[in-house]
Design an enzyme around this catalytic site. Structure first.
Site, mmCIF file in Angstrom:
data_model
loop_
_atom_site.group_PDB
_atom_site.id
_atom_site.type_symbol
_atom_site.label_atom_id
_atom_site.label_comp_id
_atom_site.label_asym_id
_atom_site.label_seq_id
_atom_site.Cartn_x
_atom_site.Cartn_y
_atom_site.Cartn_z
ATOM 1 N N ALA A 123 39.539 62.523 3.611
ATOM 2 C CA ALA A 123 39.309 61.516 3.728
ATOM 3 C C ALA A 123 38.666 61.355 5.234
ATOM 4 O O ALA A 123 37.207 61.068 5.263
ATOM 5 C CB ALA A 123 40.811 60.746 3.642
ATOM 6 N N CYS A 124 39.031 61.049 6.595
ATOM 7 C CA CYS A 124 38.435 60.907 6.770
ATOM 8 C C CYS A 124 37.546 61.975 8.466
ATOM 9 O O CYS A 124 36.593 61.267 8.869
ATOM 10 C CB CYS A 124 39.104 60.044 8.170
ATOM 11 S SG CYS A 124 40.291 58.745 7.870
#
Length: 203
Positions: A123-124
């Site tokens: 994700a990040c």
């Protein structure tokens, strides 16, 4: 034992202290606790070492957190101690690239090679990497200083960004690529201390 003349550090195709920046995203206790792709303590030690390497070479550093303003804890203490001079850019976005202040901080470094360490891989790490690649940056995820919520998620995240052009590296490779020649005495001694003495000879 004659070194070639040093390449232009701004146009060198490899990482140099003059052409790269370190981006660290969401190394907060809650995110660290959810990492299951590698030992969280080792991963944290690795990102702290990466930060020590970056500060030794004087790389610009962009440090970001998520939802601290909403009650989430800030950057883990051992990392923040090394990055004490770096202000935390807090955001609500999962994708840091969609935060105006974060983007401005990256652009302000003037660097096009981004060494990135972020939680979580899928994700990040993945989202800002993909966006930065689309905008012409070279991005280098530090594979042993990131982690996913599972081994499968971590591997999938890395495959996704690598397919888009990201160049996976390790914290050791970052150190040696920035150093490049042990005859560069201004950083050779501290980098040997950080990489070899403090870590590799003790593990």
């Amino acid at each position: 034992m004659t070194s070639e003349p040093r390449r232009d550090p701004l146009t060198d195709p490899l990482l140099t202290p003059e052409n790269s920046a370190l981006v660290v995203i969401d190394f907060q206790p809650t995110q660290v606790a959810a990492v299951h792709s590698m030992d969280a303590a080792l991963m944290t030690k690795n990102v702290v070492t990466l930060a020590r390497i970056a500060t030794t070479f004087g790389l610009p550093i962009v440090l970001s957190t998520v939802n601290v303003a909403k009650g989430q804890p800030p950057t883990v203490a051992e990392l923040k101690a090394v990055l004490a001079e770096s202000a935390e850019i807090d955001r609500t976005q999962i994708n840091a690239w969609e935060d105006i202040e974060f983007r401005a901080a990256v652009e302000a470094t003037g660097r096009r090679q981004l060494v990135i360490s972020a939680l979580w891989t899928e994700a990040c790490l993945a989202y800002p990497t993909l966006d930065a690649l689309r905008e012409g940056y070279e991005v280098f995820p530090v594979v042993d200083a990131i982690g996913g919520t599972s081994e499968e998620a971590h591997r999938a995240g890395l495959r996704r960004v690598e397919a888009a052009g990201a160049q996976p590296v390790s914290w050791v490779s970052v150190a040696t690529e920035l150093q490049r020649d042990w005859a560069r005495r201004d950083t050779a001694v501290p980098i040997r201390e950080i990489v070899v003495v403090d870590r590799l000879m003790k593990e």
